[in-house]
Design an enzyme around this catalytic site. Structure first.
Site, PDB file in Angstrom:
ATOM      1  N   GLY A 654       0.893  -1.157   0.120  1.00  8.03           N
ATOM      2  CA  GLY A 654      -0.031  -0.042  -0.048  1.00  8.03           C
ATOM      3  C   GLY A 654       0.862   1.405   0.009  1.00  8.03           C
ATOM      4  O   GLY A 654       1.956   1.344   0.259  1.00  8.03           O
ATOM      5  N   GLY A 656       0.548   5.540   0.893  1.00 13.66           N
ATOM      6  CA  GLY A 656      -0.475   6.453   1.389  1.00 13.66           C
ATOM      7  C   GLY A 656       0.162   7.854   1.064  1.00 13.66           C
ATOM      8  O   GLY A 656       1.093   8.152   0.433  1.00 13.66           O
ATOM      9  N   SER A 657      -0.389   8.769   1.644  1.00 11.71           N
ATOM     10  CA  SER A 657       0.046  10.432   1.731  1.00 11.71           C
ATOM     11  C   SER A 657       1.399  10.701   2.190  1.00 11.71           C
ATOM     12  O   SER A 657       2.183  11.470   1.344  1.00 11.71           O
ATOM     13  CB  SER A 657      -1.024  11.477   2.268  1.00 11.71           C
ATOM     14  N   PHE A 658       1.948  10.079   3.289  1.00 14.87           N
ATOM     15  CA  PHE A 658       3.112  10.068   3.769  1.00 14.87           C
ATOM     16  C   PHE A 658       4.105   8.970   3.729  1.00 14.87           C
ATOM     17  O   PHE A 658       5.103   9.036   4.263  1.00 14.87           O
ATOM     18  CB  PHE A 658       2.958  10.682   5.335  1.00 14.87           C
ATOM     19  N   GLY A 659       3.806   8.081   3.133  1.00 11.65           N
ATOM     20  CA  GLY A 659       4.700   6.781   3.045  1.00 11.65           C
ATOM     21  C   GLY A 659       4.090   5.535   2.505  1.00 11.65           C
ATOM     22  O   GLY A 659       2.985   5.541   1.803  1.00 11.65           O
ATOM     23  N   VAL A 661       3.683   1.327   2.541  1.00 10.55           N
ATOM     24  CA  VAL A 661       3.405   0.241   3.565  1.00 10.55           C
ATOM     25  C   VAL A 661       3.887  -1.292   2.907  1.00 10.55           C
ATOM     26  O   VAL A 661       3.383  -1.493   1.906  1.00 10.55           O
ATOM     27  CB  VAL A 661       2.037  -0.075   4.174  1.00 10.55           C
ATOM     28  N   LYS A 679       5.099   0.516   8.185  1.00 11.26           N
ATOM     29  CA  LYS A 679       4.539   1.617   7.477  1.00 11.26           C
ATOM     30  C   LYS A 679       5.977   2.563   7.358  1.00 11.26           C
ATOM     31  O   LYS A 679       6.422   3.237   8.701  1.00 11.26           O
ATOM     32  CB  LYS A 679       3.492   2.358   8.179  1.00 11.26           C
ATOM     33  N   ASP A 783      -9.541  11.980   9.258  1.00 11.69           N
ATOM     34  CA  ASP A 783      -9.135  11.196   7.706  1.00 11.69           C
ATOM     35  C   ASP A 783      -9.818  10.059   7.675  1.00 11.69           C
ATOM     36  O   ASP A 783      -9.464   9.057   7.253  1.00 11.69           O
ATOM     37  CB  ASP A 783      -7.923  11.268   7.401  1.00 11.69           C
TER      38      ASP A 783
END
Length: 964
Positions: A654, A656-659, A661, A679, A783
């Protein structure tokens, strides 16, 4: 990427949607849009419902245009300047080219402009100095040239200026250093030059972040920088600054200071003053003063630096004397670098108390004494570089405790004795340098277990015996250097199976026999040196396509070649057919005999050990009853690197916005393994570190079955010396709710039936109820969306990703921040957040309501059908309760129709059609759930249910369903 949710200006707004539409369509007309992201931008529709566009409620004027990361390409159209009520323009992470139109200077209401990560070039227009309201100006990672416009100094409200990674030249404008509102300033990685003003910092009272790295600034670094007393981050590295080390008094909040790779000079007394100036910087955790011209001794007062210090680099200077004592104070130290100085004496034994250390580099000094067993305590070590010193004695066997060691460098010392087999039990080792010592004995057979080893250099010792054939199992080897030893016997037959080998140097030994034919398979070989041995027969390199000048065979008088080019270039004899047959006949016969005997032995061994092996394997694959027992409270970057196979793409689950996974397989002290999620934060993003800190702060004290479980965290440094942060989480085998609700294709994902969706909704409601009503202070998620709801192996839901979370300080309103500029996910953010309202539990409830509607209608809030003012709320509420089947996810109804058809044939034959009753009950359940969703997602915050009410109502719906 900036948020589209900015506080609008309501005064003097005129209704002129047509002009805004024309400007946007002109902009679109010259773009390439490979993802069709702007397909909804049509002449006959209202621009206020277009993707990426947000308008004011009064007058419907475009206030936000956010098109980040859509792979758009083309030029910036000057008519965008007609969007005169624009607050935010975010076109970052695309492929725009050309110049910035000078007309952009007419956007007087603009608060934020982000054009970063494109291919824009030319000079930045001076007209941007007319953006009198702007707060954020981001032009990083483009191709801008010329000087930075001095007119930017006119922007007196500017707080964030990011111009890094361009081709700006000339001097840095003094006018910018007078903007008192500036909080973050970065011009790193450009071609700027000249000196900094001696008053630099006087006016920058709000500055917290300063990066001028990777330019050509020269002159003395002014001490006046200390007047910017709020500074937390200073990076002046990789320039041409000279003169003494600057003094940084009064920087109480300083956490990062980089002065490396300059021409700074110092003496013992000046270095002492430098450390004393940092005495009050009690938060300092990164200090780089390496690669300068610092001389004299390292004063013991360096121990007065912050106890939070994580990185201390003074390598590549001219420092002398002993490494001072007092280093044990730095219990948080991760990276310690003293390399290439003139330090003498022994390593302080107290270094063994720094149990979090991951990187130690002292190579290239004059350190002496025996290498003590202190390194056995440093179980988190990732790199240990002690080469080119005067260390003596034996290699300590305690190194076996450093399970995550990646690189070990002990070359060019005075070490004696044999190489401990414990060194070759370090399975994570990629680089091992033991060259130019006085080591003797054989190379342990355990070398074959080192499947990660890429470089092995044991040259220049007195090692003897055969080269172990087990070395053929080191499949990752790229460099193998064993020259100038006393190795004897034949070269291992299958050494050519090391497919990645680039350098092979076995010169100056006592090797005999033929050169293995397998070496012809070395397609990547660049250097091959077998000179000065006693090898014989034909050189088998016909299949190697490489520059033959890098091959060395001299000093082997019985080598020959049937290839005239090889014969001439390598200076060997021409092989004759008769000679060759005679020479290879005996080895071939011996090889056949040995192979036959070996095959029979292996068959016997297999026959006698199969039952035992099967039992052993059964024991090894047993499921652990305590999957997390043995996992250390703190783990290192090296542990994570091993678990994720060096962050391999196939382990990425996965982003996401900041990193990102990753899936990682961790080995515990009990000998068991467990698969977990890791993460990894992308810290180059400006708010990633803040997101990590927020998530840690939230999750360290909360406990609930429906919240994602954090096993541990890692705040470390990677092998490049860069900061590294990660969270280790419980792995959720069934992914996130978004994938289950919206599979990429008809066969993808696993269908969620009605009861499963109801259970998941209750799980999420329970978690949010806990955060809002049972935590002190209450926690706001900020969020909530299906992608942040994870499903475990039994389909129990867990709320995740608390990077944007906030604490609700109900009794301290001054600590409660607004949502101005807050990121989130379009479609799930409460409407009041668009007008700067404070974060609240009602905002989370709205997000939950939208999530609930999406779960039971199967439609995203961003679905293409929602235009012309229609949204998910209105779509659901427009239907009569008896028409719920029209808005419900059709798959839920079809599932009940199918599952009850065959099972109820007996009921229908008796006159009772339970199928109809089941369908009616299912529709009734869906209608009740949608009513809960609408009650949570109403536009007016005060009319929304609380999470406790929503959770209670969903529980009642489930009870009614099950009782039926």
């Amino acid at each position: 990427m900036l948020s589209c949710f900015l506080l609008p200006h309501f005064h003097d707004i005129e209704c002129n949607t047509d002009s805004d539409r024309d400007a946007l369509l002109s902009f679109k007309s010259q773009l390439s849009d490979p993802k069709n992201s702007l397909s909804g931008w049509t002449l006959d529709s209202n621009p206020c419902i277009w993707s990426g566009v947000i308008c004011s409620q009064v007058g419907e004027r475009v206030q936000c245009l956010g098109l980040s990361g859509l792979e758009l390409s083309g030029k910036l159209h000057p008519r965008l300047s007609n969007l005169t009520y624009l607050n935010l323009l975010d076109l970052s992470h695309n492929n725009f080219h050309g110049e910035i139109p000078h007309e952009f200077g007419n956007l007087h209401r603009l608060l934020a402009l982000d054009l970063s990560s494109n291919n824009l070039g030319g000079k930045v227009p001076s007209s941007l100095g007319n953006l009198i309201s702007i707060e954020n100006l981001v032009l990083a990672r483009n191709r801008f040239v010329g000087e930075i416009p001095t007119e930017i100094g006119n922007l007196r409200t500017l707080s964030y200026l990011e111009l890094s990674e361009n081709y700006f030249s000339g001097e840095f404008p003094i006018s910018i250093s007078t903007i008192s509102s500036l909080e973050s300033l970065s011009v790193s990685k450009n071609n700027l030059s000249g000196k900094l003003s001696q008053n630099f910092g006087h006016a920058l009272s709000s500055l917290t972040f300063l990066s001028l790295a990777f330019n050509s600034f020269d002159g003395v670094i002014p001490n006046s920088i200390s007047n910017a007393s709020n500074l937390q981050y200073i990076d002046l590295a990789n320039n041409k600054f000279n003169g003494p080390l600057p003094l940084f008094n009064n920087l109480l909040n300083l956490t990062y200071l980089a002065l490396d790779n300059n021409f700074l000079s110092s003496t013992t007394s000046l270095t002492l003053q430098f450390f004393d100036s940092l005495r009050n910087s009690t938060l300092l955790n990164m200090l780089r003063i390496n690669d300068n011209y610092l001389a004299g001794e390292l004063p013991s007062s360096f121990a007065n630096l912050s106890s939070d210090l994580k990185l201390f680099h003074v390598g590549h200077n001219w420092l002398t004397g002993n490494i001072p004592h007092g280093i044990k104070k730095f219990q948080n130290l991760l990276s310690l670098s003293f390399e290439n100085n003139c330090f003498t004496g022994e390593l302080p034994s107290e270094m063994g108390a720094l149990q979090r250390l991951q990187d130690i580099d002292v190579h290239g000094n004059r350190l002496s004494g025996e290498i003590s067993n202190i390194f056995g305590n440093l179980t988190n070590l990732y790199t240990l570089a002690m080469g080119n010193n005067q260390f003596s004695g034996r290699i300590p066997t305690s190194l076996r405790q450093c399970k995550g060691l990646f690189s070990l460098d002990l070359r060019m010392n005075r070490l004696i004795g044999t190489i401990p087999k414990e060194v070759f039990q370090l399975s994570s080792l990629a680089s091992l340098y033991l060259a130019k010592n006085s080591l003797h004995g054989s190379l342990p057979n355990e070398v074959g277990t080192m499947t990660q080893l890429e470089t092995l250099d044991v040259s220049g010792n007195q090692l003897s015996g055969n080269i172990p054939k087990e070395i053929e199992s080191c499949f990752s080897l790229k460099t193998l250097v064993m020259a100038r030893n006393k190795f004897s016997g034949a070269i291992p037959t299958n050494l050519g199976n090391l497919a990645y080998l680039q350098t092979l140097d076995l010169s100056s030994n006592n090797l005999i026999g033929l050169i293995p034919v397998s070496l012809e398979k070395l397609r990547h070989i660049q250097t091959l040196d077998l000179s000065f041995n006693q090898l014989e027969g034909e050189i088998p390199i016909n299949g190697v396509s490489m520059n033959i000048s890098q091959f060395h065979f001299r000093g082997n008088n019985q080598l020959c070649s049937s290839n005239k080019e090889i014969m001439q270039n390598l200076g060997v004899l021409l092989c004759t057919v008769g000679k060759r047959k005679k020479k290879i006949l005996v080895p071939i016969i011996l090889a056949v005999v040995v192979a036959t005997a070996l095959l029979i032995s292996m068959l016997l061994l297999f026959w006698t050990t199969t039952p035992r092996r099967k039992k052993i394997n059964e024991r090894k694959t047993g499921v652990s009853v305590a999957p997390f027992r043995g996992l250390p409270q703190k783990i290192s970057y090296g542990d994570i690197r091993i678990a994720t196979n060096n962050f391999a793409a196939e382990n990425l689950i996965g982003k996401g916005s900041f990193g990102s996974v990753y899936k990682g397989v961790f080995s515990f002290s009990t000998g068991e393994t467990a698969t977990l999620a890791v993460k990894v934060l992308e810290l180059q993003q400006s708010k990633a570190s803040r997101s990590f800190n927020t998530e840690c702060e939230v999750l360290k004290n909360v406990r609930h079955r429906n919240l994602v479980k954090v096993i541990t965290s890692c705040c470390s440094i990677d092998y490049k010396g860069q900061e590294f942060k990660a969270l280790v989480l419980q792995l959720m085998p069934n992914g996130n709710l978004d994938v289950s609700l919206h599979p990429e294709n008809e066969s993808g994902g696993s269908f969620l039936n009605l009861l499963q969706r109801l259970n998941i909704a209750i799980d999420v409601a329970s978690a949010m109820d806990y955060l809002h009503h049972d935590c002190d202070p209450p926690i706001l998620h900020c969020d909530l969306k299906p992608a942040n709801v994870l499903l475990d192996e039994t389909m129990v839901a867990h709320v995740a990703d608390f990077g944007l979370s906030r604490f609700l300080y109900q009794n301290r309103p001054e600590r409660q921040s607004t949502t101005l500029g807050m990121k989130g996910s379009i479609g799930y953010i409460a409407p009041e957040y668009g007008f700067g309202s404070k974060a609240s539990t009602e905002g989370d409830v709205y997000s939950f309501g939208i999530l609930l509607l999406e779960m039971f209608t199967g439609k995203r809030p961003t679905d293409e059908m929602f235009k012309e003012g229609l949204n998910l709320n209105k779509f659901v509420s427009s239907m009569d309760e008896n028409e719920v089947v029209k808005v419900a996810d059709r798959r839920l109804i079809e599932d009940y129709e199918y599952s009850t058809q065959s099972s109820n044939s007996d009921d229908r034959s008796s006159g009772f059609d339970s199928n109809t009753h089941w369908l009616h009950k299912a529709e009734e359940c869906i209608a009740h759930v949608l009513r809960v969703g609408l009650s949570c997602a109403t536009d007016q915050p005060k009319k929304r249910w609380s999470m406790r009410e929503a959770s209670s109502k969903l529980q009642a719906i489930k009870h009614s369903m099950l009782s039926f």
